[in-house]
Design a protein around this motif. Structure first.
Motif, PDB file in Angstrom:
ATOM      1  N   MET A  94       0.854  -1.173   0.000  1.00  0.00           N
ATOM      2  CA  MET A  94       0.000   0.000   0.000  1.00  0.00           C
ATOM      3  C   MET A  94       0.898   1.233   0.000  1.00  0.00           C
ATOM      4  O   MET A  94       1.800   1.359   0.809  1.00  0.00           O
ATOM      5  N   SER A  95       0.612   2.131  -0.940  1.00  0.00           N
ATOM      6  CA  SER A  95       1.461   3.302  -1.069  1.00  0.00           C
ATOM      7  C   SER A  95       1.052   4.394  -0.078  1.00  0.00           C
ATOM      8  O   SER A  95      -0.041   4.375   0.492  1.00  0.00           O
ATOM      9  N   LEU A  96       1.949   5.322   0.101  1.00  0.00           N
ATOM     10  CA  LEU A  96       1.702   6.433   1.016  1.00  0.00           C
ATOM     11  C   LEU A  96       0.516   7.283   0.549  1.00  0.00           C
ATOM     12  O   LEU A  96      -0.262   7.778   1.365  1.00  0.00           O
ATOM     13  N   GLY A  97       0.351   7.420  -0.764  1.00  0.00           N
ATOM     14  CA  GLY A  97      -0.776   8.173  -1.303  1.00  0.00           C
ATOM     15  C   GLY A  97      -2.112   7.536  -0.950  1.00  0.00           C
ATOM     16  O   GLY A  97      -3.075   8.224  -0.618  1.00  0.00           O
ATOM     17  N   ASN A  98      -2.185   6.203  -1.016  1.00  0.00           N
ATOM     18  CA  ASN A  98      -3.422   5.506  -0.663  1.00  0.00           C
ATOM     19  C   ASN A  98      -3.723   5.624   0.826  1.00  0.00           C
ATOM     20  O   ASN A  98      -4.891   5.747   1.217  1.00  0.00           O
ATOM     21  N   ILE A  99      -2.701   5.591   1.646  1.00  0.00           N
ATOM     22  CA  ILE A  99      -2.902   5.746   3.087  1.00  0.00           C
ATOM     23  C   ILE A  99      -3.417   7.148   3.397  1.00  0.00           C
ATOM     24  O   ILE A  99      -4.357   7.320   4.175  1.00  0.00           O
ATOM     25  N   ALA A 100      -2.814   8.152   2.774  1.00  0.00           N
ATOM     26  CA  ALA A 100      -3.255   9.533   2.987  1.00  0.00           C
ATOM     27  C   ALA A 100      -4.693   9.719   2.510  1.00  0.00           C
ATOM     28  O   ALA A 100      -5.492  10.371   3.182  1.00  0.00           O
ATOM     29  N   LEU A 101      -5.043   9.147   1.367  1.00  0.00           N
ATOM     30  CA  LEU A 101      -6.406   9.238   0.862  1.00  0.00           C
ATOM     31  C   LEU A 101      -7.384   8.574   1.826  1.00  0.00           C
ATOM     32  O   LEU A 101      -8.462   9.103   2.090  1.00  0.00           O
ATOM     33  N   GLY A 102      -7.009   7.431   2.368  1.00  0.00           N
ATOM     34  CA  GLY A 102      -7.862   6.749   3.344  1.00  0.00           C
ATOM     35  C   GLY A 102      -8.089   7.589   4.587  1.00  0.00           C
ATOM     36  O   GLY A 102      -9.210   7.661   5.104  1.00  0.00           O
ATOM     37  N   ILE A 103      -7.039   8.239   5.069  1.00  0.00           N
ATOM     38  CA  ILE A 103      -7.169   9.100   6.249  1.00  0.00           C
ATOM     39  C   ILE A 103      -8.087  10.283   5.947  1.00  0.00           C
ATOM     40  O   ILE A 103      -8.936  10.656   6.771  1.00  0.00           O
ATOM     41  N   ILE A 104      -7.954  10.860   4.767  1.00  0.00           N
ATOM     42  CA  ILE A 104      -8.804  11.989   4.390  1.00  0.00           C
ATOM     43  C   ILE A 104     -10.257  11.558   4.284  1.00  0.00           C
ATOM     44  O   ILE A 104     -11.163  12.260   4.752  1.00  0.00           O
ATOM     45  N   VAL A 105     -10.508  10.400   3.691  1.00  0.00           N
ATOM     46  CA  VAL A 105     -11.882   9.905   3.561  1.00  0.00           C
ATOM     47  C   VAL A 105     -12.497   9.674   4.936  1.00  0.00           C
ATOM     48  O   VAL A 105     -13.648  10.054   5.192  1.00  0.00           O
ATOM     49  N   VAL A 106     -11.750   9.067   5.849  1.00  0.00           N
ATOM     50  CA  VAL A 106     -12.257   8.833   7.200  1.00  0.00           C
ATOM     51  C   VAL A 106     -12.542  10.161   7.907  1.00  0.00           C
ATOM     52  O   VAL A 106     -13.572  10.311   8.577  1.00  0.00           O
ATOM     53  N   ALA A 107     -11.661  11.136   7.748  1.00  0.00           N
ATOM     54  CA  ALA A 107     -11.866  12.438   8.379  1.00  0.00           C
ATOM     55  C   ALA A 107     -13.101  13.138   7.832  1.00  0.00           C
ATOM     56  O   ALA A 107     -13.882  13.721   8.586  1.00  0.00           O
ATOM     57  N   VAL A 108     -13.307  13.076   6.521  1.00  0.00           N
ATOM     58  CA  VAL A 108     -14.476  13.715   5.914  1.00  0.00           C
ATOM     59  C   VAL A 108     -15.756  13.029   6.369  1.00  0.00           C
ATOM     60  O   VAL A 108     -16.758  13.691   6.674  1.00  0.00           O
ATOM     61  N   LEU A 109     -15.750  11.709   6.433  1.00  0.00           N
ATOM     62  CA  LEU A 109     -16.940  10.990   6.907  1.00  0.00           C
ATOM     63  C   LEU A 109     -17.235  11.308   8.371  1.00  0.00           C
ATOM     64  O   LEU A 109     -18.404  11.470   8.747  1.00  0.00           O
ATOM     65  N   ALA A 110     -16.203  11.414   9.187  1.00  0.00           N
ATOM     66  CA  ALA A 110     -16.405  11.765  10.591  1.00  0.00           C
ATOM     67  C   ALA A 110     -16.966  13.183  10.712  1.00  0.00           C
ATOM     68  O   ALA A 110     -17.884  13.430  11.506  1.00  0.00           O
ATOM     69  N   TYR A 111     -16.450  14.095   9.912  1.00  0.00           N
ATOM     70  CA  TYR A 111     -16.938  15.474   9.936  1.00  0.00           C
ATOM     71  C   TYR A 111     -18.400  15.541   9.488  1.00  0.00           C
ATOM     72  O   TYR A 111     -19.212  16.237  10.106  1.00  0.00           O
ATOM     73  N   ALA A 112     -18.737  14.819   8.439  1.00  0.00           N
ATOM     74  CA  ALA A 112     -20.130  14.791   7.969  1.00  0.00           C
ATOM     75  C   ALA A 112     -21.041  14.179   9.033  1.00  0.00           C
ATOM     76  O   ALA A 112     -22.172  14.633   9.227  1.00  0.00           O
ATOM     77  N   GLY A 113     -20.554  13.171   9.736  1.00  0.00           N
ATOM     78  CA  GLY A 113     -21.339  12.580  10.815  1.00  0.00           C
ATOM     79  C   GLY A 113     -21.574  13.561  11.950  1.00  0.00           C
ATOM     80  O   GLY A 113     -22.685  13.642  12.492  1.00  0.00           O
ATOM     81  N   LEU A 114     -20.546  14.313  12.302  1.00  0.00           N
ATOM     82  CA  LEU A 114     -20.707  15.319  13.350  1.00  0.00           C
ATOM     83  C   LEU A 114     -21.655  16.436  12.924  1.00  0.00           C
ATOM     84  O   LEU A 114     -22.453  16.924  13.737  1.00  0.00           O
ATOM     85  N   LEU A 115     -21.578  16.838  11.665  1.00  0.00           N
ATOM     86  CA  LEU A 115     -22.513  17.845  11.165  1.00  0.00           C
ATOM     87  C   LEU A 115     -23.952  17.329  11.228  1.00  0.00           C
ATOM     88  O   LEU A 115     -24.870  18.065  11.604  1.00  0.00           O
ATOM     89  N   THR A 116     -24.147  16.072  10.877  1.00  0.00           N
ATOM     90  CA  THR A 116     -25.480  15.484  10.922  1.00  0.00           C
ATOM     91  C   THR A 116     -25.988  15.410  12.346  1.00  0.00           C
ATOM     92  O   THR A 116     -27.147  15.758  12.627  1.00  0.00           O
ATOM     93  N   LEU A 117     -25.149  14.970  13.275  1.00  0.00           N
ATOM     94  CA  LEU A 117     -25.555  14.906  14.683  1.00  0.00           C
ATOM     95  C   LEU A 117     -25.867  16.300  15.232  1.00  0.00           C
ATOM     96  O   LEU A 117     -26.827  16.465  15.991  1.00  0.00           O
TER      97      LEU A 117
END
Length: 69
Positions: free
Chosen positions: A1-24
């Motif tokens: 797994m490349s560093l770019g894929n890891i960074a993309l995964g972290i960004i996706v998780v952060a965006v989903l968490a932020y959207a969840g907090l906005l919804t709550l």
């Protein structure tokens, strides 16, 4: 797994968490929060529509398979 894929995964998780907090937060502010919920669901709808449109585009698939950078 490349560093770019890891960074993309972290960004996706952060965006989903932020959207969840906005919804709550919108649910917690129930009467006024409906405006925010409508906005969030509308943006989510458009995001999914664009992703599905891009996934079904023959030109994009041809480019990603046959053109090398």
């Amino acid at each position: 797994m490349s560093l770019g894929n890891i960074a993309l995964g972290i960004i996706v998780v952060a965006v989903l968490a932020y959207a969840g907090l906005l919804t709550l937060g919108a649910i917690a502010l129930f009467p006024e929060g409906l405006i925010g919920l409508v906005f969030l669901f509308g943006m989510g709808f458009f995001l999914i529509a664009v992703i599905l449109q891009r996934a079904g585009d023959k030109e994009d698939r041809h480019y990603s398979k046959n053109v090398k950078e």
